[in-house]
Each structure stands twice: as C-alpha cells, then as structure tokens.
Design an enzyme around this catalytic site. Structure first.
Site, PDB file in Angstrom:
ATOM      1  N   ARG A  86       0.842  -1.194   0.000  1.00 52.65           N
ATOM      2  CA  ARG A  86       0.000   0.000   0.000  1.00 52.65           C
ATOM      3  C   ARG A  86       0.881   1.250   0.000  1.00 52.65           C
ATOM      4  O   ARG A  86       1.975   1.262   0.598  1.00 52.65           O
ATOM      5  CB  ARG A  86      -0.882  -0.022   1.243  1.00 52.65           C
ATOM      6  CG  ARG A  86      -1.937   1.070   1.347  1.00 52.65           C
ATOM      7  CD  ARG A  86      -3.040   0.876   0.350  1.00 52.65           C
ATOM      8  NE  ARG A  86      -4.236   1.647   0.735  1.00 52.65           N
ATOM      9  CZ  ARG A  86      -5.063   2.200  -0.140  1.00 52.65           C
ATOM     10  NH1 ARG A  86      -4.835   2.085  -1.444  1.00 52.65           N
ATOM     11  NH2 ARG A  86      -6.137   2.846   0.270  1.00 52.65           N
ATOM     12  N   THR A 123      -9.828  -0.042  -9.795  1.00 49.28           N
ATOM     13  CA  THR A 123      -8.734  -0.845  -9.304  1.00 49.28           C
ATOM     14  C   THR A 123      -8.636  -2.002 -10.280  1.00 49.28           C
ATOM     15  O   THR A 123      -9.302  -2.005 -11.301  1.00 49.28           O
ATOM     16  CB  THR A 123      -9.075  -1.314  -7.863  1.00 49.28           C
ATOM     17  OG1 THR A 123      -9.374  -0.157  -7.067  1.00 49.28           O
ATOM     18  CG2 THR A 123      -7.964  -2.052  -7.180  1.00 49.28           C
ATOM     19  N   SER A 159      -4.149  -0.932  -7.244  1.00 52.48           N
ATOM     20  CA  SER A 159      -4.951   0.271  -7.454  1.00 52.48           C
ATOM     21  C   SER A 159      -4.089   1.518  -7.588  1.00 52.48           C
ATOM     22  O   SER A 159      -2.960   1.570  -7.089  1.00 52.48           O
ATOM     23  CB  SER A 159      -5.919   0.463  -6.279  1.00 52.48           C
ATOM     24  OG  SER A 159      -6.747   1.587  -6.481  1.00 52.48           O
ATOM     25  N   ILE A 160      -4.665   2.527  -8.266  1.00 53.58           N
ATOM     26  CA  ILE A 160      -4.155   3.900  -8.195  1.00 53.58           C
ATOM     27  C   ILE A 160      -5.264   4.848  -7.732  1.00 53.58           C
ATOM     28  O   ILE A 160      -5.127   6.050  -7.819  1.00 53.58           O
ATOM     29  CB  ILE A 160      -3.564   4.371  -9.535  1.00 53.58           C
ATOM     30  CG1 ILE A 160      -4.569   4.201 -10.681  1.00 53.58           C
ATOM     31  CG2 ILE A 160      -2.255   3.669  -9.835  1.00 53.58           C
ATOM     32  CD1 ILE A 160      -4.101   4.816 -11.983  1.00 53.58           C
ATOM     33  N   ASN A 161      -6.395   4.286  -7.280  1.00 55.69           N
ATOM     34  CA  ASN A 161      -7.556   4.989  -6.734  1.00 55.69           C
ATOM     35  C   ASN A 161      -8.501   5.432  -7.849  1.00 55.69           C
ATOM     36  O   ASN A 161      -9.043   4.581  -8.540  1.00 55.69           O
ATOM     37  CB  ASN A 161      -7.143   6.151  -5.834  1.00 55.69           C
ATOM     38  CG  ASN A 161      -8.270   6.563  -4.888  1.00 55.69           C
ATOM     39  OD1 ASN A 161      -9.189   5.803  -4.644  1.00 55.69           O
ATOM     40  ND2 ASN A 161      -8.199   7.764  -4.353  1.00 55.69           N
ATOM     41  N   ASP A 164      -7.783   8.412   0.210  1.00 57.62           N
ATOM     42  CA  ASP A 164      -8.340   7.307   0.984  1.00 57.62           C
ATOM     43  C   ASP A 164      -8.202   7.537   2.486  1.00 57.62           C
ATOM     44  O   ASP A 164      -8.782   6.813   3.284  1.00 57.62           O
ATOM     45  CB  ASP A 164      -7.649   5.995   0.600  1.00 57.62           C
ATOM     46  CG  ASP A 164      -8.297   5.326  -0.600  1.00 57.62           C
ATOM     47  OD1 ASP A 164      -9.227   5.916  -1.178  1.00 57.62           O
ATOM     48  OD2 ASP A 164      -7.858   4.220  -0.979  1.00 57.62           O
ATOM     49  N   SER A 170     -10.288  -1.078   0.838  1.00 58.41           N
ATOM     50  CA  SER A 170     -11.275  -2.153   0.781  1.00 58.41           C
ATOM     51  C   SER A 170     -10.808  -3.326  -0.067  1.00 58.41           C
ATOM     52  O   SER A 170     -11.554  -4.287  -0.248  1.00 58.41           O
ATOM     53  CB  SER A 170     -12.599  -1.632   0.214  1.00 58.41           C
ATOM     54  OG  SER A 170     -13.258  -0.822   1.140  1.00 58.41           O
ATOM     55  N   GLY A 199     -13.455  -2.100  -7.343  1.00 59.56           N
ATOM     56  CA  GLY A 199     -14.786  -1.564  -7.107  1.00 59.56           C
ATOM     57  C   GLY A 199     -14.950  -0.693  -5.885  1.00 59.56           C
ATOM     58  O   GLY A 199     -16.070  -0.470  -5.433  1.00 59.56           O
ATOM     59  N   GLY A 200     -13.853  -0.169  -5.305  1.00 59.13           N
ATOM     60  CA  GLY A 200     -13.982   0.749  -4.170  1.00 59.13           C
ATOM     61  C   GLY A 200     -14.714   0.122  -3.007  1.00 59.13           C
ATOM     62  O   GLY A 200     -14.452  -1.018  -2.627  1.00 59.13           O
TER      63      GLY A 200
END
EC number: 2.3.2.2
Length: 577
Positions: A112, A385, A403-405, A427, A457, A476-477
């Site tokens: 992360r 993501t 992910s890169i958001n 985030d 998440s 999918g956040g």
C-alpha cells in the site's frame, strides 16, 4: 455449505482465536519459495485470470517459461499497469495474497502507498478549515509514495524463480510498442478528461490531440518502458533511488507535491500475517489491515453462520445479506485503519461473540435504520482498481488486488518517467466528519499521518479445503467487499466459477443507508417487497466490478477460470505439459 457451520461453532471459536493471534503482528520472514515438484503426477493445470487479455497472456508466457505463480503474477500486474493505466501501475500500490503449496503456508504482502513525511492530519485543510478537494484528488499533492515497484522487487527476490528482467519484459515491450485504445479505455477516460488536460505530460500520453482517442489509436509509453527497465535491472533501487527517483522528485515538487528523497528511499513493503479463519475443513484466507476487506468479509460469514440462508427465498435472503453487510461496514467505519498507527481490535471483531451480538439486532421482518446502530460514518477508497488470480502447476496461488484509486489516479504523470501517480491520499480522512471524493466520511483511525498507509477495501481472497481451492477478488472501491462476499457465497453453494463473476450485484455499506444495485439485479416485484421491508433502493445505473476467479477441484484435478463479463478480461487454463 455454510448452513452446516452452525454445528461447528465451538470449532470456529477455537480456530478464530488461534488464527487471530497470528494476525495481529507483521513479519519479515523471507523463507525461500517452493522448490518445483519433480513428481509429474502431482502437477495440476495452471491458470491466469486478469482484467486484460494482454496481461493474461503475459502471465501464461511466464508459466510456460518455467516461472511459478509469483513470477506470473508479477508479469500480469506489470502488464496491467501498462495497458490499464486507468486502474493500476507502478505509480500505485496493492495487496498480494500468496499460497505456498509446498509449505501449506499463506503470506500477505502489503504494498500500500504511504503518506509522505510532510503530510499531517490537516494536510488538505485551507485557512478556513475546509477540505481542499482539488488538492486531495488531483496532481502530485494527492499522491502517496508508490508501493508497486517495491512489491515487484520483493516478490521476485524472495518468492519468484525468474529475474525481473524476464517477468517485466512483456510490460516493457507493451509500453514501448504501444497498445490499442478500446471502448473501456475511452469510458474510463471520460471520468478524468478535464483533469488529464491540466497536465501536459499526461495529455500527451493518454489523449489524442487533447481529446479522447479513437478506438484503435495506439498509446505508446517509452518513458515508462525505460523506468520499468531500470526497475528490472536494478530492483528496488532502480525506482526509489538514482535517476528515476530524481526525476520523480523534481516533477512532483515542481507541480506542488511534497515528496522527499527519504520518502522514496525508505519505502518498503510489509509482510503481514493474512487473516485465516477455519470453518470445519473450510479455510477462508483474506486481507488484514490496512485492508478492511478481510475483516468485513469474515464478519459477514460469521453472522451468516447463524442462519440457513441458502434455503431462504430471494427477497428474505437479500434482506439478510443486506443486514450483515450493514453491520460489517459499520464496524469498518468505527475501528479500522493502519495497524502500525491505530490499534485495530481484530480479535474482538472476528470473534463469535461479536457475530452473535450483531445477529441479535437483525429483524427478518424489517430493515434496521443504520443510524440506530450508532457509530462512525463510513469512508472508502477509489472505485477503479484491478485484480488478478493465478495458480501454477504445483498448486501455488496468488490473489492480488492493485490500485491507483480514481481512474487515471491523480491524472499527473511525472515527465521523463512515464509514471502516472496515484491519488490514494484521498483514501485517508482528510478531515474526520467530512466527505471524500465519493461523498463518504471517515474517522480518526484513518486520519493522515507521515508514513501511514490509508485504509483500503481491497480484498484478495483464497478459500481452501481438502476438496477445492478458490481464488477471487475484484476492483470496485467500497463495493469490493460486498462483491467478494457475494462471489464467495456462489462458491460455497457449489456453483461454477462463471457464476461467481457474473452474478447480479447489490451492496450496502452502512451509510448512505440504501441498497445500491446494478440495473437488472432485482425484478419489479422484488424491489417492491424490499421497499416494503423498509429498504431504500438505489440503481447505480451501470454494471460494476471486474472479478477474476479461479477454481481448482482437487478431487478431479480440474481447474476452471473466469473473467468478469462486465470487463475486457480474459481467463485461461494452461493444460499440463
């Protein structure tokens, strides 16, 4: 399958207590990865499932060249970072769940992003104490220190069999030669077009004369190819030190960011114990904090353990699943953050007593108003993501979510590097009680601090038993957790892997207090019945998620794989040689 778990609660409580003692600490054990099996009778078909055909092929090619599941996963992830620039890349980070078949051991690699040392609790507040939303989501000020390059170096060094020069070769070629724009690329680009136009380097690379490119237009990224080459040749130092790091720092600072050379040089992945919970012969293995996914997933399964949910008609079953989602997401909002900065009560949250207490508050005849449960409002991360699943001929497995958001991250590309930066700093809770880019609100456990990792998440998951092994995950956040939950339930009911990835989806995250769903999830009669129970329904107006899944039937030695039909992904099983 879960219905039978009611007879095994004593075993469940014992197993949960044992495994959660392991989950509370990080580890830095670098045991060598498996030795290739010489017993051909023990070999199984290998498989790769990812969100793009080029990435899947990159992984299959590495398996054919003698690489293991980790090598293949590196190749897939690196390729996705090139051909899916809206989803992931070396400017971002992710979580990697590994299974070593030889040792029967799971590992979790936390790659992360981290907040730069200059960041602080009020980093995005203006002089009036209001959140500067633009600075929090756009440009280098929104970017955490990337973790993906460090993950590649760490995974290759400790768990792979092939060098990065080989596993990154496909991505390097794809970046240099280019890939063709498709409709999915055009669709995601529409979310961030105006912001990409603000940054000339990003516009030059990803747009066509400052507009959304036509289908078939070739996106070439030679600077990214050079950066990947430096990473392949020099490992960690090829990105976090030397010429690449110097160019990153120059561009980030020139455009308003606050990174330092130490922020880059000091970045390391963290090996954490994955969450493992035993239900009889069935073991669920998922992501620990700073992911919220594993805790929420297991909490929902623990609550379902009190019901014979499979026998319920469609509407009561949807109602029950919604209520367990509501309660797991409520705990997510209240308790979760980076465990290196915040005390996360993992044992309490996953204990049978917590599930039993929550179940007492579920009324099968009416929806529970979320605010009646009290607690914090929820917060979550980006809605785009990517995920990949891999199994090799020895039965080693990788489930990784990256992910890169937001689509195209911060929309800022550091000139001379080809690195499109994330906007994962959003985030964090920029201001407890204030909404982020998605209108969602966080709390103190996820407040910004130097070196801290934002809550996520992402829920890479493996479900293993003597009979079967399932590998799954999705982008999918905030909906990632509920999608993995619904996919896992399909598996637990014995349905084929194609059903996991294609089932209609719905979601509840505590607040806002409503069931969000895809357009065709519920019939008109089902919607009316759910509303009569007190649920508010919100049609999100589009399909969502992009699950990639693999199932190994150990009894028949048959492997099946599926890519979500909502995306452009490809899943393929590689027969035994």
């Amino acid at each position: 399958m879960l219905a039978s778990l009611r007879r095994q609660r004593g075993l469940l409580r014992t197993a949960v207590s044992f495994f959660l003692l392991l989950s509370l600490s990080s580890c830095t054990l670098f045991d060598p990865w498996f030795s290739p099996s010489t017993d051909t009778s023990a070999r199984i078909p290998a498989a790769v499932a990812s969100a793009h055909p080029l990435a899947t092929q990159a992984g299959l090619d590495i398996l054919a060249a003698g690489g293991n599941a980790v090598d293949a996963a590196i190749a897939v992830a690196a390729s996705l970072g090139v051909v899916e620039p809206y989803s992931a890349g070396i400017g971002g980070g992710g979580f990697w769940l590994l299974y070593d078949a030889g040792e029967d051991r799971y590992r979790f690699i936390d790659a992360r992003e981290t907040a730069p040392a200059a960041a602080h609790r009020d980093y995005y507040l203006d002089a009036d104490g209001r959140v500067n939303r633009d600075r929090a989501i756009n440009g280098p000020s929104a970017a955490g220190i990337p973790g993906q390059p460090a993950a590649f170096a760490h995974l290759s060094e400790h768990y792979g069999q092939l060098p990065l020069t080989q596993t990154l070769a496909a991505a390097i070629q794809q970046a240099r030669d280019g890939f063709a724009v498709d409709e999915k690329y055009r669709s995601w680009l529409g979310f961030r077009l105006e912001t990409l136009r603000r940054y000339p380097e990003s516009a030059r690379i990803f747009l066509q004369q400052n507009e959304i490119p036509a289908v078939g237009h070739i996106i070439r990224q030679p600077d990214l190819a050079d950066t990947l080459t430096a990473l392949a040749r020099q490992g960690h130092a090829g990105f976090y030190q030397g010429p690449v790091a110097e160019r990153l720092l120059t561009e980030v600072r020139r455009h308003g960011g606050d990174w330092s050379a130490a922020d880059l040089a000091d970045y390391r992945v963290i090996e954490r114990q994955p969450l493992q919970v035993q239900y009889g012969e069935l073991k669920v293995i998922s992501a620990p904090p700073p992911s919220s996914g594993g805790i929420a997933l297991i909490q929902m399964l623990n609550m379902l353990n009190h019901y014979t949910w499979q026998q319920l008609p469609a509407v009561p079953q949807t109602h029950l699943l919604t209520e367990v989602m509501r309660r797991a997401y409520r705990d997510r909002a209240e308790f979760l953050g980076d465990p290196d900065f915040t005390k996360v009560p993992v044992s309490m949250l996953l204990a049978e007593q917590r599930a039993a207490d929550w179940v007492k508050s579920i009324n099968m005849d009416s929806a529970t108003p979320s605010l009646s449960l009290s607690g914090s409002k929820t917060h979550d991360g980006g809605f785009h993501t990517t995920h990949l699943s891999v199994i090799d001929h020895q039965g080693n497995m990788v489930s990784a979510t990256l992910s890169i958001n937001l689509p195209f991250g911060s929309a800022f590309t550091a000139a001379g590097t080809g690195v499109l930066l994330n906007n994962e700093m959003d985030d964090f809770s920029a201001k407890p009680g204030e909404p982020n880019a998605y209108g969602l609100v966080g709390n103190e456990a996820n407040a910004i601090a130097p070196g801290k990792r934002p809550l996520s998440s992402m829920t890479p998951t493996i479900i293993n038993s003597p009979q079967q092994a399932a590998i799954l995950g999705t982008p999918g956040g905030s909906r990632i957790i509920s999608m993995v939950f619904l996919g896992a339930l399909e598996h637990l009911q014995g349905k084929p892997v194609e059903d996991w990835v294609s089932r209609p989806r719905f979601h509840h995250q505590y607040l806002p207090d409503r069931i969000e769903h895809e357009p065709d999830t519920f019939s008109a009669d089902e919607q009316e019945a759910l509303q009569a129970l007190g649920h508010q329904l919100h049609n999100v107006g589009r399909d969502y998620g992009n699950m990639q899944a693999i199932l190994w039937n150990k009894a028949t030695n048959r492997v099946s794989a599926a890519a979500d039909p909502r995306g452009l992904g490809h899943a393929e099983v590689k027969p035994l040689p």
